[in-house]
Design a protein around this motif. Structure first.
Motif, short mmCIF file in Angstrom:
data_model
loop_
_atom_site.label_atom_id
_atom_site.label_comp_id
_atom_site.label_asym_id
_atom_site.label_seq_id
_atom_site.Cartn_x
_atom_site.Cartn_y
_atom_site.Cartn_z
N SER A 58 0.81 -1.22 0.00
CA SER A 58 0.00 0.00 0.00
C SER A 58 0.84 1.27 0.00
CB SER A 58 -0.93 0.00 1.22
OG SER A 58 -0.19 0.23 2.41
N PHE A 59 2.15 1.14 0.27
CA PHE A 59 3.04 2.30 0.32
C PHE A 59 2.56 3.34 1.33
CE2 PHE A 59 3.66 0.42 -3.86
CZ PHE A 59 5.04 0.30 -3.90
N ARG A 60 2.14 2.85 2.47
CA ARG A 60 1.70 3.77 3.53
C ARG A 60 2.66 3.69 4.73
NH1 ARG A 60 -4.51 2.47 4.51
NH2 ARG A 60 -4.22 4.08 6.09
N ASP A 61 2.59 2.62 5.50
CA ASP A 61 3.45 2.54 6.69
C ASP A 61 4.00 1.14 6.92
OD1 ASP A 61 1.14 1.25 7.45
OD2 ASP A 61 0.49 2.82 8.83
N GLU A 62 4.03 0.33 5.85
CA GLU A 62 4.51 -1.04 6.02
C GLU A 62 5.96 -1.10 6.52
OE1 GLU A 62 1.24 -1.39 2.92
OE2 GLU A 62 2.82 0.03 3.46
N GLY A 63 6.79 -0.16 6.06
CA GLY A 63 8.19 -0.18 6.43
C GLY A 63 8.40 0.07 7.91
N ILE A 64 7.74 1.09 8.45
CA ILE A 64 7.92 1.41 9.86
C ILE A 64 7.36 0.30 10.73
CG2 ILE A 64 5.79 2.74 10.15
CD1 ILE A 64 9.21 3.61 11.68
N HIS A 65 6.25 -0.32 10.30
CA HIS A 65 5.71 -1.45 11.06
C HIS A 65 6.69 -2.61 11.07
CE1 HIS A 65 1.78 -0.13 12.32
NE2 HIS A 65 1.48 0.30 11.11
N ALA A 66 7.34 -2.84 9.93
CA ALA A 66 8.34 -3.90 9.85
C ALA A 66 9.53 -3.58 10.76
CB ALA A 66 8.80 -4.08 8.41
N ALA A 67 9.94 -2.32 10.80
CA ALA A 67 11.06 -1.92 11.65
C ALA A 67 10.72 -2.13 13.12
CB ALA A 67 11.40 -0.45 11.40
N LEU A 68 9.50 -1.75 13.51
CA LEU A 68 9.08 -1.94 14.90
C LEU A 68 8.99 -3.42 15.25
CD1 LEU A 68 6.33 0.83 15.05
CD2 LEU A 68 8.54 0.86 16.24
N GLN A 69 8.50 -4.24 14.31
CA GLN A 69 8.41 -5.67 14.55
C GLN A 69 9.80 -6.28 14.68
OE1 GLN A 69 5.52 -7.60 15.03
NE2 GLN A 69 7.13 -8.96 15.77
N GLU A 93 7.05 6.49 18.36
CA GLU A 93 6.99 5.10 18.80
C GLU A 93 8.34 4.42 18.67
OE1 GLU A 93 4.33 1.05 17.99
OE2 GLU A 93 3.81 2.93 17.01
N LEU A 94 9.08 4.79 17.64
CA LEU A 94 10.37 4.17 17.38
C LEU A 94 11.35 4.43 18.53
CD1 LEU A 94 11.89 2.56 15.15
CD2 LEU A 94 12.74 4.76 14.33
N ILE A 95 11.33 5.63 19.11
CA ILE A 95 12.27 5.96 20.17
C ILE A 95 11.72 5.70 21.56
CG2 ILE A 95 13.36 7.72 18.75
CD1 ILE A 95 11.97 9.82 20.52
N SER A 96 10.45 5.31 21.66
CA SER A 96 9.80 5.27 22.97
C SER A 96 10.29 4.16 23.89
CB SER A 96 8.27 5.13 22.80
OG SER A 96 7.95 3.90 22.19
N ASP A 97 10.97 3.12 23.35
CA ASP A 97 11.43 2.07 24.25
C ASP A 97 12.69 2.47 25.01
OD1 ASP A 97 13.52 1.76 22.45
OD2 ASP A 97 12.77 -0.11 21.60
#
Length: 214
Positions: A58-69, A93-97
């Protein structure tokens, strides 16, 4: 240093591969989508990953979801995210941990080769690198400058924190005890309005606040 890249644009991924190879990095794999990226991380166990926010289908947010996973599957996995635009929710969210080893840069930073490579190495070493535009949009600017409330010594401590310096090194550089450093950092958190509920995240937020005003 081995790298796994998640980027569907062939020109950009090829350019990154050539650039990184010329700077001593080994590109172990290039994936074009989230599932391919996660599989490549599991197979190659890279030292750092580079991920585009928007990937197929979908070219929306798949990449960031993959990075978080990938970070959930491999705690502490260094991830440098590239994006055409600032995605505030996911950048936060990426830096929140609070574990470090994360970066979020706008794609035009890649053309500044030395800055990009330096950012990559810092993230691989466990640091946090944020594009100035990301910082500007992540932080809610108050009418007053919270940094102005800090004492000169607290500003010195915060400046060293922004360099990625640990408490022992700060104590050595300023010729004070580690207990004094700990007290100064507690005062910094309080004056910047960072509550204990933020846990390790507070150190990152304090640094971001400092950097946004430099």
């Amino acid at each position: 240093m081995r790298v796994v890249i998640a980027e569907d644009n062939v020109l950009l991924s090829s350019g990154l591969e050539l650039l990184l190879a010329s700077r001593g990095f080994e590109v172990a794999a290039i994936a074009e989508d989230g599932p391919g990226f996660l599989a490549a991380v599991a197979e190659h166990r890279p030292d750092i990953t580079i991920v585009d926010v928007r990937l197929p289908p979908s070219f929306r947010d798949e990449g960031i979801h993959a990075a978080l996973q990938a970070r959930r599957d491999n705690p502490g996995l260094p991830v440098l995210v590239l994006s055409q635009y600032v995605e505030q929710q996911y950048a936060g969210e990426l830096i929140s941990d609070g574990r470090g080893g994360v970066g979020y840069l706008l794609k035009d930073r890649v053309s500044r080769v030395s800055e990009f490579v330096d950012a990559l190495r810092r993230v691989a070493a466990g640091g946090t690198v944020m594009d100035p535009e990301v910082i500007a949009q992540l932080l809610t600017r108050n009418a007053h400058d919270p940094i102005a409330a800090l004492t000169p010594r607290e500003r010195e401590v915060l400046a060293l924190m922004a360099e990625g310096t640990d408490n022992a090194t700060i104590a050595s550089r300023l010729v004070i005890s580690e207990n004094a450093v700990h007290k100064h950092i507690g005062n910094i958190f309080a004056k910047l309005g960072l509550s204990p509920a933020d846990s390790g995240h507070r150190r990152v937020l304090a640094v971001l606040t400092y950097l946004s005003r430099q």
